[in-house]
Design a protein around this motif. Structure first.
Motif, PDB file in Angstrom:
ATOM      1  N   ASP A  62       0.821  -1.210   0.000  1.00 25.47           N
ATOM      2  CA  ASP A  62       0.000   0.000   0.000  1.00 25.47           C
ATOM      3  C   ASP A  62       0.856   1.261   0.000  1.00 25.47           C
ATOM      4  O   ASP A  62       0.471   2.289  -0.559  1.00 25.47           O
ATOM      5  CB  ASP A  62      -0.923   0.008   1.221  1.00 25.47           C
ATOM      6  N   ASN A  63       2.024   1.199   0.611  1.00 24.15           N
ATOM      7  CA  ASN A  63       2.878   2.382   0.729  1.00 24.15           C
ATOM      8  C   ASN A  63       3.547   2.783  -0.579  1.00 24.15           C
ATOM      9  O   ASN A  63       4.099   3.886  -0.665  1.00 24.15           O
ATOM     10  CB  ASN A  63       3.951   2.144   1.784  1.00 24.15           C
ATOM     11  N   VAL A  64       3.525   1.902  -1.572  1.00 21.46           N
ATOM     12  CA  VAL A  64       4.240   2.212  -2.813  1.00 21.46           C
ATOM     13  C   VAL A  64       3.338   2.219  -4.040  1.00 21.46           C
ATOM     14  O   VAL A  64       3.799   2.544  -5.143  1.00 21.46           O
ATOM     15  CB  VAL A  64       5.404   1.229  -3.035  1.00 21.46           C
ATOM     16  N   LYS A  65       2.097   1.851  -3.882  1.00 24.88           N
ATOM     17  CA  LYS A  65       1.178   1.807  -5.025  1.00 24.88           C
ATOM     18  C   LYS A  65       1.117   3.151  -5.731  1.00 24.88           C
ATOM     19  O   LYS A  65       1.027   4.193  -5.102  1.00 24.88           O
ATOM     20  CB  LYS A  65      -0.230   1.422  -4.543  1.00 24.88           C
ATOM     21  N   GLY A  66       1.202   3.086  -7.051  1.00 17.15           N
ATOM     22  CA  GLY A  66       1.137   4.305  -7.852  1.00 17.15           C
ATOM     23  C   GLY A  66       2.473   5.002  -8.014  1.00 17.15           C
ATOM     24  O   GLY A  66       2.597   5.914  -8.838  1.00 17.15           O
ATOM     25  N   ARG A  67       3.484   4.586  -7.249  1.00 19.81           N
ATOM     26  CA  ARG A  67       4.809   5.218  -7.341  1.00 19.81           C
ATOM     27  C   ARG A  67       5.884   4.243  -7.833  1.00 19.81           C
ATOM     28  O   ARG A  67       6.812   4.656  -8.523  1.00 19.81           O
ATOM     29  CB  ARG A  67       5.220   5.773  -5.974  1.00 19.81           C
ATOM     30  N   PHE A  68       5.754   2.999  -7.459  1.00 21.36           N
ATOM     31  CA  PHE A  68       6.746   1.984  -7.827  1.00 21.36           C
ATOM     32  C   PHE A  68       6.160   1.039  -8.872  1.00 21.36           C
ATOM     33  O   PHE A  68       4.955   0.751  -8.860  1.00 21.36           O
ATOM     34  CB  PHE A  68       7.147   1.159  -6.612  1.00 21.36           C
TER      35      PHE A  68
END
Length: 125
Positions: A62-68
């Protein structure tokens, strides 16, 4: 036996990007589910992303969704992690891992069979 080696870590300013690579060797490596996990000082190891051997199915923390973005090139037995919009809280040692188990269990670090030595990613504010 499967061996994995990460590269591409470093120091970057917040908002910047880095791409991690993970080279793997071994007879069955192209059929393994592969993932990235990370560990920050004082924190538990955290799931980042994983994908199936064909690359069609992925999971993201959840902490990286859309960025990684996780990807792989089976012809080179190489796994990638493109990290954009980096934040200071992304600072951690990033580990590449592989498992013969299905994707559904790969959010749990103990389900991985093979691990790299880790590469440091530091994001400055």
């Amino acid at each position: 036996q499967v061996q994995v080696v990460e590269s591409g870590g470093g120091l970057v300013q917040a908002g910047g990007s880095l791409r991690l690579s993970c080279a793997a060797s071994g007879r069955t490596v192209s059929t393994l589910t592969r993932g990235w996990l990370r560990k920050a000082p004082g924190k538990k190891r955290e799931f980042v992303a994983s994908l199936t051997w064909g690359g069609a199915n992925t999971y993201y923390g959840d902490n990286v969704k859309g960025r990684f973005t996780i990807s792989r090139v089976n012809a080179r037995n190489t796994l990638y992690l493109q990290m954009n919009s980096l934040k200071p809280e992304d600072t951690a040692v990033y580990y590449c891992a592989a498992t013969a188990k299905p994707l559904i269990v790969t959010k749990t670090s103990r389900e991985y069979d093979y691990w790299g030595q880790g590469t440091q990613v530091t994001v400055s504010s």
